[in-house]
Design an enzyme around this catalytic site. Structure first.
Site, PDB file in Angstrom:
ATOM      1  N   GLU A 217     -14.231  -5.586   8.805  1.00  0.00           N
ATOM      2  CA  GLU A 217     -12.768  -5.461   9.416  1.00  0.00           C
ATOM      3  C   GLU A 217     -12.777  -4.028  10.102  1.00  0.00           C
ATOM      4  OE1 GLU A 217     -10.151  -4.190   5.884  1.00  0.00           O
ATOM      5  OE2 GLU A 217     -10.768  -6.165   5.491  1.00  0.00           O
TER       6      GLU A 217
ATOM      7  N   GLU B  54       0.897  -1.253   0.021  1.00  0.00           N
ATOM      8  CA  GLU B  54      -0.144   0.116  -0.061  1.00  0.00           C
ATOM      9  C   GLU B  54       0.831   1.133   0.148  1.00  0.00           C
ATOM     10  OE1 GLU B  54      -3.550  -0.766   2.645  1.00  0.00           O
ATOM     11  OE2 GLU B  54      -2.373  -2.214   3.107  1.00  0.00           O
TER      12      GLU B  54
ATOM     13  N   ARG C  61     -11.699   3.265  10.998  1.00  0.00           N
ATOM     14  CA  ARG C  61     -12.598   2.952   9.897  1.00  0.00           C
ATOM     15  C   ARG C  61     -12.985   1.573  10.105  1.00  0.00           C
ATOM     16  NH1 ARG C  61     -10.691   2.665   5.049  1.00  0.00           N
ATOM     17  NH2 ARG C  61     -11.192   0.494   4.924  1.00  0.00           N
TER      18      ARG C  61
ATOM     19  N   ASN D 206     -10.020  -0.658  10.285  1.00  0.00           N
ATOM     20  CA  ASN D 206      -8.721  -0.371   9.856  1.00  0.00           C
ATOM     21  C   ASN D 206      -8.095   1.012  10.683  1.00  0.00           C
ATOM     22  OD1 ASN D 206      -8.354  -1.298   6.652  1.00  0.00           O
ATOM     23  ND2 ASN D 206     -10.459  -0.937   7.370  1.00  0.00           N
TER      24      ASN D 206
ATOM     25  N   SER E 209      -6.451  -2.734   2.158  1.00  0.00           N
ATOM     26  CA  SER E 209      -6.788  -2.174   0.697  1.00  0.00           C
ATOM     27  C   SER E 209      -7.052  -3.250  -0.340  1.00  0.00           C
ATOM     28  CB  SER E 209      -5.589  -1.088   0.062  1.00  0.00           C
ATOM     29  OG  SER E 209      -5.320  -0.003   0.924  1.00  0.00           O
TER      30      SER E 209
ATOM     31  N   TYR F  12      -8.745   2.236  -5.980  1.00  0.00           N
ATOM     32  CA  TYR F  12      -7.713   3.358  -6.273  1.00  0.00           C
ATOM     33  C   TYR F  12      -7.335   3.506  -7.840  1.00  0.00           C
ATOM     34  CZ  TYR F  12      -6.966   2.385  -1.101  1.00  0.00           C
ATOM     35  OH  TYR F  12      -6.949   2.462   0.123  1.00  0.00           O
TER      36      TYR F  12
ATOM     37  N   ASP G  81     -15.376  -1.443   8.732  1.00  0.00           N
ATOM     38  CA  ASP G  81     -16.124  -1.755   7.597  1.00  0.00           C
ATOM     39  C   ASP G  81     -17.246  -2.664   7.910  1.00  0.00           C
ATOM     40  OD1 ASP G  81     -14.556  -0.179   6.503  1.00  0.00           O
ATOM     41  OD2 ASP G  81     -13.348  -1.573   5.536  1.00  0.00           O
TER      42      ASP G  81
ATOM     43  N   GLY H  65      -7.231   5.322   4.921  1.00  0.00           N
ATOM     44  CA  GLY H  65      -6.819   6.375   3.867  1.00  0.00           C
ATOM     45  C   GLY H  65      -7.226   7.820   3.971  1.00  0.00           C
TER      46      GLY H  65
END
Length: 325
Positions: A276, A15, A260, A278, A152, A221, A262, A282
């Site tokens: 998950e 990443e 974050r 994070n 990612s 991305y 999810d 990002g």
């Protein structure tokens, strides 16, 4: 007097490019009246430029606080956080434990399950030891196959047949010796941003509309075709439930600063599942963590201010703790 903020970015993980884009966005939005910016770039081989941060509490009097923007392995997994603890430097985001537990998808699921939080059915296998027939018998098809420690959506595949499952296991094994295989959920993909230390708060959630079968690295991305909606079109009750679960997940893994979380919302059952968490989400132009807070009333620059405040708050708590007799 300006606060001297060291931003670490780049790194050795898959990443790397996302980290560079996130760091650039943060650096561009840091208030120059408040902060003196110090950049530490880590290249793909692990070389620090202009120099490494040393694990010596007296080595960096020029740094007031560190903002790690290293996504994935060697940055989001507790390794850099351990370095900064040894260096005695305040830093943004989760500590060593919260980072490492959150990074490992199996351990995160085990901790959440222990707290009675909803996670998708899964099995864990080791590189070279997977039995595709047993996996199919346990979870059915299709399934998602993931490296246990990566982000990612790197190395992730959706397998519809036993043959695809074998290929997916081989791909995931290139990125980690531990592999997670999850039951596929048919439904909606949702995200929620969390901010805080001991009293975390959750943002309004967003919904992801992938342009491909699932929200993979290319879709996130490269393709620029996935759509998002903030806030997500949910009932008030379901929004409240999702935000509550996001905070509970954050607390279960002992996260701090930011994360974050999810989710999947399963069609038919209307049940939420934590996918998950994070710990260094990002911050690129398309990243949802700052966008969710913007829609919740916290702009990008104000978010940076708050994250730095939280880092300094935790450091004051640490300095009030005795480590010797």
């Amino acid at each position: 007097m300006k606060l001297r903020v060291a931003v670490i970015y780049g790194g050795r993980s898959g990443e790397h490019e996302v980290s560079v884009r996130s760091a650039r966005a943060i650096l561009d939005r840091m208030d120059p009246e408040k902060y003196e910016k110090i950049e530490y770039f880590v290249d793909k081989e692990g070389k620090w430029l202009p120099k490494p941060i040393l694990p010596d509490p007296s080595a960096h009097p020029e740094i007031d606080v560190v903002f790690p923007v290293l996504h994935g392995t060697f940055g989001e997994d507790g390794t850099v956080q351990g370095l900064l603890e040894l260096a005695g430097l305040p830093y943004v985001g989760a500590g060593v434990l919260g980072s490492s537990v959150s990074m490992d998808k199996e351990l995160m699921k085990r901790v959440c399950a222990e707290r009675m939080l909803p996670v998708v059915d899964y099995v864990t296998v080791r590189r070279g030891q997977a039995d595709p027939t047993a996996i199919c018998k346990r979870l059915g098809l299709p399934v998602f196959v993931k490296p246990a420690n990566l982000g990612s959506s790197v190395g992730i595949s959706k397998a519809h047949t036993p043959e695809e499952l074998e290929q997916a296991l081989a791909l995931a094994a290139e990125y980690d010796r531990k592999i997670i295989v999850e039951r596929s959920i048919v439904g909606r993909e949702l995200e929620c941003a969390v901010l805080g230390n001991d009293q975390p708060e959750a943002s309004l959630p967003c919904e992801i509309f992938p342009s491909r079968e699932f929200y993979d690295y290319d879709d996130k991305y490269l393709l620029d075709q996935a759509r998002t909606k903030v806030p997500a079109d949910l009932t008030p009750a379901k929004t409240d439930e999702l935000r509550r679960l996001a905070v509970q997940c954050f607390q279960a893994v002992e996260c701090e600063g930011m994360a974050r979380v999810d989710f999947f919302l399963e069609a038919g059952t209307d049940k939420l599942y934590i996918n998950e968490i994070n710990t260094i989400p990002g911050f690129t132009s398309i990243s949802m963590y700052p966008k969710m807070w913007e829609h919740s009333g916290v702009g990008f620059s104000a978010l940076i201010d708050r994250l730095i405040e939280l880092a300094l708050e935790r450091d004051r708590e640490r300095r009030a703790t005795r480590f010797t007799r």
